[in-house]
Write a protein that holds these residues in place. Structure first.
Motif, PDB file in Angstrom:
ATOM      1  N   LEU A  87       0.470  -1.118   0.186  1.00 25.00           N
ATOM      2  CA  LEU A  87      -0.400   0.136   0.271  1.00 25.00           C
ATOM      3  C   LEU A  87       1.156   1.428  -0.012  1.00 25.00           C
ATOM      4  CD1 LEU A  87      -2.523  -1.003   2.843  1.00 25.00           C
ATOM      5  CD2 LEU A  87      -3.278  -0.965   0.739  1.00 25.00           C
ATOM      6  N   GLU A  88       2.092   1.215   0.973  1.00 25.49           N
ATOM      7  CA  GLU A  88       3.062   2.216   0.708  1.00 25.49           C
ATOM      8  C   GLU A  88       4.223   1.856  -0.351  1.00 25.49           C
ATOM      9  OE1 GLU A  88       1.564   4.637   4.161  1.00 25.49           O
ATOM     10  OE2 GLU A  88       1.768   2.611   5.228  1.00 25.49           O
ATOM     11  N   PHE A  89       4.960   2.479  -1.402  1.00 27.61           N
ATOM     12  CA  PHE A  89       5.747   2.288  -0.851  1.00 27.61           C
ATOM     13  C   PHE A  89       7.113   3.675  -1.592  1.00 27.61           C
ATOM     14  CE2 PHE A  89       2.338   2.496  -4.185  1.00 27.61           C
ATOM     15  CZ  PHE A  89       2.390   3.098  -5.151  1.00 27.61           C
ATOM     16  N   PRO A  90       8.147   3.759  -2.168  1.00 25.19           N
ATOM     17  CA  PRO A  90       8.888   5.258  -1.860  1.00 25.19           C
ATOM     18  C   PRO A  90       8.163   5.678  -3.474  1.00 25.19           C
ATOM     19  CG  PRO A  90      10.290   2.774  -2.085  1.00 25.19           C
ATOM     20  CD  PRO A  90       8.860   2.371  -2.225  1.00 25.19           C
ATOM     21  N   GLY A  91       8.288   7.167  -2.547  1.00 22.33           N
ATOM     22  CA  GLY A  91       7.848   7.843  -3.627  1.00 22.33           C
ATOM     23  C   GLY A  91       5.876   8.657  -2.875  1.00 22.33           C
ATOM     24  N   SER A  92       5.239   7.324  -3.044  1.00 19.52           N
ATOM     25  CA  SER A  92       4.063   7.498  -3.020  1.00 19.52           C
ATOM     26  C   SER A  92       3.345   6.136  -2.198  1.00 19.52           C
ATOM     27  CB  SER A  92       3.620   7.730  -4.914  1.00 19.52           C
ATOM     28  OG  SER A  92       2.058   7.969  -4.281  1.00 19.52           O
TER      29      SER A  92
END
Lengths: 353, 353
Positions: B75-80
């Motif tokens: 659901l959450e990842f680098p950059g967004s």
């Protein structure tokens, strides 16, 4: 206990560190989640309307815009399926804004392994429902998720409609003295689903009431009925609809339980399973708040449609605002006793719509 | 083998009795599912446009209407995160229709047990993205499904926008000789997700390019650039976008691979994981098909926006229609050899958007 949670989060995290099934049940916890997390973050006058859809002005035209996701289980059940529900549900939300439904989008989240045959039947059912409601499905999206990360298929539909009449049909338009009409008997959809889930057998099968409501609603408006508010009786049933309206409008609502139509078989299923029909979901029923002088004429218009042939007046908006500012719904029982009809507080019927 | 399936189902059921992950991958199977099941059932001229959204006329106004569901994992990842993606993705689909995005709806399908804190962060991210893109989230819906029947949260957003210019921006407007511009380097979003999933570490983290594209697109139109078609490079990447346009327009498309910008670290990640950047998803990149005389001016307008500062021309629409009527995309490699750039045939990157 300490949380790294932003201090501005307005939900009591110690009480609800995780999302529960009841947060989707249409009752008190749903309302809290929506108010504290979504409405507070996306803060704007359209969401603040707390209506079935947003009433917008786009380049001088008054549009209604709404969305709903459908996660009903099982996908197919007596009288309807998730496909017809996804079309009719969003058509009805637009109708409840007093708008003529025009166009829908459809977003599918499919679990890997869904039978292609099932998907095809559901899509055919959507096609038939779209045709019956006189709308077009103009844009779509398909996602597939891994086995065990979905449940067959979830469908989102969003819709736009055109508001052709000048009335502001919204909870905030409700006035003391308004007559409260119901379009038909309640509890069919919820009991159709629960009968299947629980394996109950009745003399004849209880079928979902899933149906489009735009035709009767638009006829009320065309005939000049002074409609103040409309609300379909989905998740949380009649009880949630009346409570939400009573709170948004800060009015007291009084209904007579003996006037609310309930089919005998539906009542029987409710008794066996321990449900109160006033809390059971419908997919083809609504309440209309109208100027009292127009009530009889409105009922006769509604009864001209098969889907509303049991339409009846069930109550009145009380005089004066509710003292708490939080609204109040009371219901008079067959014994003549009045009791408070509260919001659903737990999760009664998961995955009903 | 016999099927009880309606004889009219146009999908080869013997080959695909069930929905596969690849049916959601943005490649050949996705296209087949959409064509044979959805477009054939909901048959109407808007769906037949095969565009990122439907271009409608409502009470004399030209509107764009689109929908997308987001099932990205994690659901959450680098950059967004899924929240910003859900806003920007739908804003971008409207922009690709040449429309000014105005209003979005948001439908949440939450898995029981999602941390309230995670939901709050995602909603805050949506709020920030909505504000950056200049749109409002005006209506919403929340459903909760049982543990093991979802994956944290799936979000659907639908959007409406207003088409203020007379150009018909659609695959069918593409003409031989059109210059093909790309707005920036490709592969960041897909590789940001895959790096997290595979636990890869690079000198600096690869971040998703997730961003709203409405400002640069509307500036092109405002400055009078004759834009024939726009397409964002999401699921299936540059390859799918070009193939879809080439088929819809029945034209040949020729691009030069050496001109397509790819960051060195992204290229490295692609090599390690065995991906071709031309097939990797982006969330803040698009191609523009413009009249060749306007190409240089268009590039200089695009480069005025941070999100497009690497905009470059990568190819041209070939003269004459494709002989097969099915379109054809060829790509010239660094060795000067041309090869056919086909649609993705399997499932390359599941749950990327």
């Amino acid at each position: 206990m300490s949380f790294s949670f932003p201090s501005s989060c307005p939900l009591p995290l110690a009480d609800y560190p995780q999302v529960l099934m009841a947060h989707g049940g249409g009752g008190r916890l749903s309302e809290q989640l929506i108010d504290k997390i979504f409405v507070s973050a996306f803060d704007n006058p359209f969401l603040a309307q707390r209506h079935d859809g947003a009433l917008l002005e786009v380049a001088g035209q008054r549009l209604a815009f709404t969305t709903d996701s459908y996660v009903v289980h099982p996908l197919e059940f007596p009288g309807s399926d998730i496909g017809a529900m996804a079309v009719n549900g969003t058509v009805n939300d637009l109708a409840m804004c007093g708008a003529r439904p025009l166009y829908l989008t459809a977003g599918f989240i499919i679990e890997e392994g869904l039978k292609m045959e099932t998907l095809w039947r559901i899509v055919q059912s959507m096609k038939a429902a779209a045709s019956a409601a006189g709308i077009m499905i103009v844009s779509g999206d398909t996602k597939v998720v891994d086995r065990g990360k979905g449940d067959g298929v979830y469908i989102n539909t969003s819709g736009i409609g055109l508001t052709e009449y000048n009335q502001i049909i919204a909870p905030t338009s409700v006035l003391p003295g308004d007559a409260i009409l119901i379009s038909g008997d309640i509890g069919r959809h919820g009991m159709a689903i629960m009968s299947v889930r629980e394996g109950l057998e009745f003399e004849s099968m209880i079928e979902s009431d899933c149906a489009p409501l735009n035709a009767p609603v638009l006829e009320l408006l065309k005939q000049g009925i002074r409609v103040h508010c409309l609300r379909d009786l989905t998740r949380g049933g009649l009880s949630s609809a009346l409570n939400e309206i009573s709170r948004s409008a800060s009015v007291k609502i009084e209904i007579d339980e003996t006037l609310v139509p309930v089919d005998e078989q539906v009542r029987g299923a409710c008794e066996i399973l321990g449900f109160d029909p006033l809390y059971v979901a419908n997919e083809g029923r609504f309440v209309a708040f109208v100027v009292p002088e127009d009530a009889e004429r409105a009922l006769s218009i509604l009864r001209g449609f098969d889907v509303c042939d049991q339409a009846v007046r069930i109550g009145t908006v009380g005089s004066g605002v509710s003292r708490s500012g939080n609204g109040l719904v009371t219901v008079k029982s067959s014994l003549g006793v009045s009791r408070i009809l509260d919001m659903l507080s737990g999760e009664q019927l998961p995955r009903i719509c």
